[in-house]
Design an enzyme around this catalytic site. Structure first.
Site, PDB file in Angstrom:
ATOM      1  N   LYS A 249      25.112 -29.142 -29.779  1.00 35.34           N
ATOM      2  CA  LYS A 249      25.266 -29.125 -31.002  1.00 35.34           C
ATOM      3  C   LYS A 249      24.306 -30.077 -31.747  1.00 35.34           C
ATOM      4  CE  LYS A 249      29.836 -27.175 -30.854  1.00 35.34           C
ATOM      5  NZ  LYS A 249      30.984 -26.466 -31.424  1.00 35.34           N
ATOM      6  N   ARG A 250      24.119 -31.099 -31.057  1.00 37.00           N
ATOM      7  CA  ARG A 250      23.357 -32.080 -31.698  1.00 37.00           C
ATOM      8  C   ARG A 250      21.968 -31.786 -31.528  1.00 37.00           C
ATOM      9  NH1 ARG A 250      28.218 -34.426 -31.213  1.00 37.00           N
ATOM     10  NH2 ARG A 250      28.155 -33.851 -29.139  1.00 37.00           N
TER      11      ARG A 250
END
Ligand code: GLU
Length: 478
Positions: A249-250
């Site tokens: 997600k990062r």
């Protein structure tokens, strides 16, 4: 019984493709079965709250063409649909669960919890407060001693369920901890809130990421303790960046918005995401939302992670671009035309005709047309081409013959230019390739162009074409 699925995002400020896929499958499954699709906002973790994040969720769903039947903005009678507005409900049900024996108050302070040395260094709560009598609990509550409410998981036995994707999942009860259901601030944990909400919102099928596969037995124990019917579960395999890494997600390039910015078209994104971990029985690849709805079937969901392959995604996107009309294309491509060095200088409709069959993603537009503004001082070696029996001398000859003929016509339509070039070829006894290559290079100075000599001349217009042809002739002569 009416099928009801839900999408339950935490408002983190962006929509990761993994979340969007979960959402899409929940939607497709509900719609395929004439059911309802519910949106619920899971914002009990106030520390992670991001301003405007709920708006992002609405916007993404709307853009993607996913229409929820119930949600914070569409009451279906089982709201509120935002968890932070349901605090009182969770506390009430937690107390009920305590009475039913499925949970208990825990007053242990941090020091005591820290002192619990677990096996392999993993601390596991030791059910210390389960021993308290009802009166002792009441006395502590009356004295305002801070508490949490924990789940009471049986020490023995095995908890099993049948996942619609992964089959039978069994977890020995002794491997599960008496997790916190209500925190000391009175807020529920996800573990508790999802059970209460899914039950009260009459969810029949829980569709979500695989990270919840092995904690689901815990949730089922709560359903059982309440005497509620368990929902069915469909856990989804992860989306991978490559064979060994999950799409993080990062990572910063895996959000719906990132793909829009890169110039993917919405239906192509939705189509590609649907195929990440699922395939229709006929293995068809290009599918509209209604085709997806028609074809969606849990049988096609794979158990293993699927790799997000951007090359494949680009190919799919190019198929959608090819179907656009010139008007539709120009509307979508405008921001990318404006980013190009050629911004505002050429007819976007003409550029569209050239680009539609040749483009994978819209953000490639500047790279495909910037050459139009990078003309002066180009590499003359481009005229040296053995395959076409070309060299600079022949180019000079061809340009000397062509320039007056181009100058003489006011009709710069492709058709007329084709006729003029055909005459040059015939009269000079040239090969077709020699003349087309010379004129295209003299107009553009670029090895690769989206279109041939006449298309480039038409795009540039007469005045600019003449300027460039003359420039190239002088430049070739040194
Ligand atoms: N809020 C949870 C998440 O975003 C939802 C999980 C679920 O669907 O149960 O991961």
């Amino acid at each position: 019984m009416e099928i009801r699925t839900r999408f339950a995002p935490s408002p983190t400020g962006f929509m990761h493709v993994g979340n969007l896929r979960t959402c899409l499958y929940g939607y497709l499954f509900a719609k395929k079965n004439n059911g309802k699709f519910i949106l619920r906002i899971e914002d009990t973790d106030q520390e992670r709250y991001v301003e405007g994040a709920v708006e992002t969720i609405y916007k993404t769903l709307q853009k993607a063409g996913i229409v929820h039947d119930e949600g914070p903005d569409k009451d279906g009678g089982v709201g509120p649909y935002i968890q932070s507005e349901r605090k009182a409900i969770y506390l009430e049900y937690a107390k009920k669960l305590v009475e039913l024996g499925g949970a208990y108050y825990c007053f242990c302070d941090k020091d005591r919890l820290d002192s619990l040395a677990g096996e392999n260094g993993i601390k596991k709560y030791d059910k210390h407060c389960l021993k308290l009598t009802k009166a002792e609990v009441q006395a502590k509550l009356d004295n305002g001693i801070p508490y949490v409410i924990r789940q009471n998981i049986p020490k023995e036995g095995v908890s099993s369920y049948l996942d619609m994707v992964f089959g039978e999942i069994s977890v020995p009860n002794c491997d599960m901890e008496d997790g916190i259901l209500i925190k000391s601030d009175g807020m529920p944990t996800y573990n508790f809130a999802n059970v209460v909400d899914d039950h009260l919102m009459k969810i029949t099928h829980v569709i979500r990421g695989m990270e919840y596969l092995s904690s689901t037995p815990k949730y089922n124990l709560m359903y059982d303790a309440f005497g509620w019917e368990r929902p069915q579960y469909m856990h989804l395999p992860p989306i991978m960046r490559d064979a060994t890494h999950k799409l993080s997600k990062r990572h910063g390039d895996a959000n719906f918005e990132d793909f829009l910015e890169k110039g993917y078209l919405v239906p192509a994104i939705v189509n590609y995401i649907a195929l990440l971990g699922w395939a229709p029985s006929d293995n068809k690849e290009k599918m509209s939302m209604s085709e997806l709805m028609e074809a969606f079937d849990v049988k096609g969901i794979s158990k293993s992670g699927s790799i997000l392959d951007e090359a494949k995604m680009k190919w799919l996107n190019s198929q959608y671009i090819k179907e656009l009309s010139v008007d539709e294309f120009v509307k979508l491509a405008k921001p990318f035309f404006e980013q190009s060095k050629t911004a505002g200088k050429y007819d976007y409709n003409k550029l569209a005709v050239l680009l539609i069959p040749r483009l994978e993603i819209l953000s490639d537009i500047p790279g495909k047309i910037d050459f139009l503004e990078e003309f002066e001082g180009y590499d003359l070696e481009l005229y040296e081409n053995k395959k076409n029996k070309m060299d600079k001398q022949i180019a000079i000859e061809i340009l000397e013959k062509s320039i007056p003929l181009f100058e003489d016509t006011s009709d710069f339509s492709e058709e007329n230019l084709q006729n003029i070039i055909a005459n040059i070829i015939e009269q000079g006894g040239y090969k077709k390739g020699q003349v087309f290559l010379t004129i295209r290079l003299a107009l553009t100075g670029a090895q690769m162009t989206p279109g041939g000599a006449t298309e480039m001349a038409d795009l540039l217009g007469k005045a600019e074409s003449m300027r460039r042809l003359k420039y190239s002739l002088n430049y070739l002569k040194g």
